[in-house]
Design an enzyme around this catalytic site. Structure first.
Site, PDB file in Angstrom:
ATOM      1  N   GLY A  98      13.812 -14.105 -10.090  1.00  0.00           N
ATOM      2  CA  GLY A  98      15.118 -13.259 -10.303  1.00  0.00           C
ATOM      3  C   GLY A  98      15.215 -12.853 -11.690  1.00  0.00           C
ATOM      4  O   GLY A  98      14.840 -13.712 -12.684  1.00  0.00           O
ATOM      5  N   GLY A  99      15.493 -11.656 -12.132  1.00  0.00           N
ATOM      6  CA  GLY A  99      15.868 -11.290 -13.406  1.00  0.00           C
ATOM      7  C   GLY A  99      14.517 -10.797 -14.230  1.00  0.00           C
ATOM      8  O   GLY A  99      14.533 -10.888 -15.577  1.00  0.00           O
ATOM      9  N   GLY A 101      12.057 -10.236  -6.894  1.00  0.00           N
ATOM     10  CA  GLY A 101      13.249 -11.141  -6.837  1.00  0.00           C
ATOM     11  C   GLY A 101      14.604 -10.031  -7.233  1.00  0.00           C
ATOM     12  O   GLY A 101      14.422  -9.137  -7.867  1.00  0.00           O
ATOM     13  N   HIS A 102      15.667 -10.901  -6.932  1.00  0.00           N
ATOM     14  CA  HIS A 102      16.969 -10.014  -7.308  1.00  0.00           C
ATOM     15  C   HIS A 102      17.001  -9.785  -8.933  1.00  0.00           C
ATOM     16  O   HIS A 102      16.787 -10.618  -9.727  1.00  0.00           O
ATOM     17  CB  HIS A 102      18.326 -11.092  -7.034  1.00  0.00           C
ATOM     18  CG  HIS A 102      18.112 -12.185  -7.320  1.00  0.00           C
ATOM     19  ND1 HIS A 102      18.893 -12.632  -8.617  1.00  0.00           N
ATOM     20  CD2 HIS A 102      17.556 -13.320  -6.781  1.00  0.00           C
ATOM     21  CE1 HIS A 102      18.676 -13.890  -8.693  1.00  0.00           C
ATOM     22  NE2 HIS A 102      18.022 -14.380  -7.895  1.00  0.00           N
ATOM     23  N   GLY A 103      17.416  -8.564  -9.156  1.00  0.00           N
ATOM     24  CA  GLY A 103      17.819  -8.245 -10.598  1.00  0.00           C
ATOM     25  C   GLY A 103      16.241  -7.966 -11.624  1.00  0.00           C
ATOM     26  O   GLY A 103      16.696  -7.786 -12.552  1.00  0.00           O
TER      27      GLY A 103
END
Length: 347
Positions: A264-265, A245-247
Site C-alpha cells: 500500500g501507498g 496495493g491500495h493507495g
C-alpha cells in the site's frame, strides 16, 4: 503486400532507407529472424541477433542504420528497411498483417444491463455481462463475456475489457485501455487495523483511476484505498499476475512485469521499470526512470534513474560484484579457517 507498398505504409513510422532488387517482391507474413521463411518480414536489433542475417530465410528484414549489415543483406539478396528503432518499426509492421479479434457492436441477450447505465455508440456487450447502476460506458468499447461492472464504473472510449474481468464500484478506466482476462480493479484494499479485540476492518471508501492507454495483464489486481485513490498513470503497461496495493500512485509510461507486488501507498515516478517478481514495501517511493531487476526487494526509497538489484535492494553494480563473490564463499571460509589455525599454532 508488395515490398514497396510495405515501405510506403511504414514510412511515417520512421523508415530511414530501403533496398530491394526485386520490384515485385511480395511479403506475406512477419516472423522472428531465426524462424522466418520465404515471404517473411523480420528484424534485427542488437549484436546478439546480427549473425542470423547470414542464415535467415526471410525475404526482407528491418535493420538498424548500419551500413555493414545493410551491405550483407544486399549481398544475400534480402530486401531491407533501415530504422533507428527496428523493433518498434517491426511492431508497426505486425499491425499491417494482423488485427486482434474485436467483436461487432451489439448486446448479447444474456447480458444484464441496469436501466440507469449509459452506453455510448458502437458498444459490444458479450454473454452474461452484468452492468450495474449508473455505469457510464464510452463509444466503441468492447466488454467480453462474464465481465461484471459494479455501480458507478466509468469506461472511456475504445477501451477493451476481456472476459471475466471484475470492475468494482466507482472505478474509472480511461480511453484506449486494455484490461485482460481475469483482472480485478477496485476491490477492497487490505485495510485492517489492530485493536483490543484483534484486527479491525477499515472500510475502503476510495476508488481506482486508470488513465488513458493503460494495459493490464491477465489476473492482475489493483486495490482501492480507505480514502483517496489508487492511480495508474497514462500509457503504463502492467503484465500478468501483478498486485497493486491500495493507495499506490503509478506514474506514466511505467513497465511492471509479471508477479510484481506493490504494498500500500507505493509511489512510482514516470518511466519506472520493475522486472519480474520485484517486491516493493509499504509507502516506498521510486524515482522517475529507475529500474529494478528481477526479484529485487525494495524496502526504502530509490532515487530517480537508479538501477537496483538484490534483496534488500542495492546499486546494481555493487550487487553484481557481490553476486560474483557469493559462489566463492566456501573457498573464502576455508582460507579463513586455515589462517586462524596458523595463528593459533603461532600463539
Amino acid at each position: 503486400m508488395n515490398f514497396s507498398e510495405l515501405v510506403a505504409q511504414l514510412a511515417e513510422a520512421g523508415v530511414i532507407g530501403s533496398f530491394s532488387a526485386d520490384a515485385h517482391l511480395d511479403i506475406v507474413n512477419v516472423a522472428a529472424i531465426e524462424e522466418a521463411e520465404t515471404g517473411s518480414l523480420s528484424f534485427i536489433e542488437g549484436d546478439s541477433y546480427a549473425n542470423y542475417l547470414q542464415s535467415t530465410r526471410a525475404s526482407a528484414v528491418i535493420l538498424p542504420d548500419d551500413e555493414l549489415l545493410q551491405q550483407q543483406a544486399q549481398e544475400r539478396g534480402i530486401a531491407w528497411i533501415s530504422s533507428a528503432s527496428p523493433k518498434a518499426l517491426f511492431a508497426d509492421a505486425i499491425s499491417l498483417f494482423y488485427q486482434p479479434y474485436r467483436p461487432a457492436p451489439g448486446r448479447h441477450p444474456t447480458a444484464i444491463i441496469h436501466e440507469s447505465a449509459t452506453l455510448g455508440a458502437n458498444v459490444s456487450v458479450g454473454a452474461h455481462v452484468v452492468i450495474d447502476a449508473n455505469v457510464d460506458i464510452g463509444d466503441d468499447v468492447c466488454i467480453a463475456a462474464n465481465v461484471v461492472l459494479y455501480p458507478g464504473v466509468i469506461i472511456g472510449d475504445r477501451s477493451y475489457l476481456h472476459a471475466n474481468c471484475t470492475i468494482h464500484e466507482r472505478t474509472q478506466i480511461g480511453v484506449d485501455c486494455i484490461i485482460q482476462s481475469g483482472v480485478v480493479l477496485g476491490a477492497e484494499g487490505f485495510g485492517f487495523v489492530p485493536s483490543a479485540s484483534g484486527l479491525k476492518r477499515m472500510e475502503q471508501s476510495g476508488c481506482v483511476v486508470i488513465e488513458a492507454g493503460v494495459e493490464i495483464g491477465c489476473n492482475s489486481t489493483v486495490d482501492r484505498p480507505a480514502v483517496g485513490e489508487t492511480r495508474i498513470g497514462a500509457n503504463t503497461k502492467i503484465d500478468n499476475l501483478v498486485q497493486i496495493g491500495h493507495g499506490c500512485r503509478i506514474g506514466k509510461n511505467c513497465a511492471i512485469c509479471a508477479q510484481v507486488g506493490l504494498a500500500g501507498g507505493v509511489t512510482l515516478g514516470d518511466g519506472v521499470t520493475l522486472a519480474g517478481q520485484v517486491g516493493v514495501a509499504n509507502r516506498a517511493k521510486i524515482g522517475a526512470g529507475a529500474t529494478a531487476s528481477a526479484k529485487t526487494g525494495i524496502h526504502r526509497d530509490v532515487k530517480a534513474g537508479a538501477l537496483v538489484s538484490g534483496f534488500p535492494a542495492i546499486d546494481n553494480a555493487l550487487w553484481r560484484r557481490s553476486a560474483a563473490l557469493y559462489k566463492r564463499l566456501p573457498e573464502f571460509y576455508q582460507s579463513l579457517r586455515q589462517i586462524q589455525q596458523r595463528l593459533n599454532q603461532d600463539s
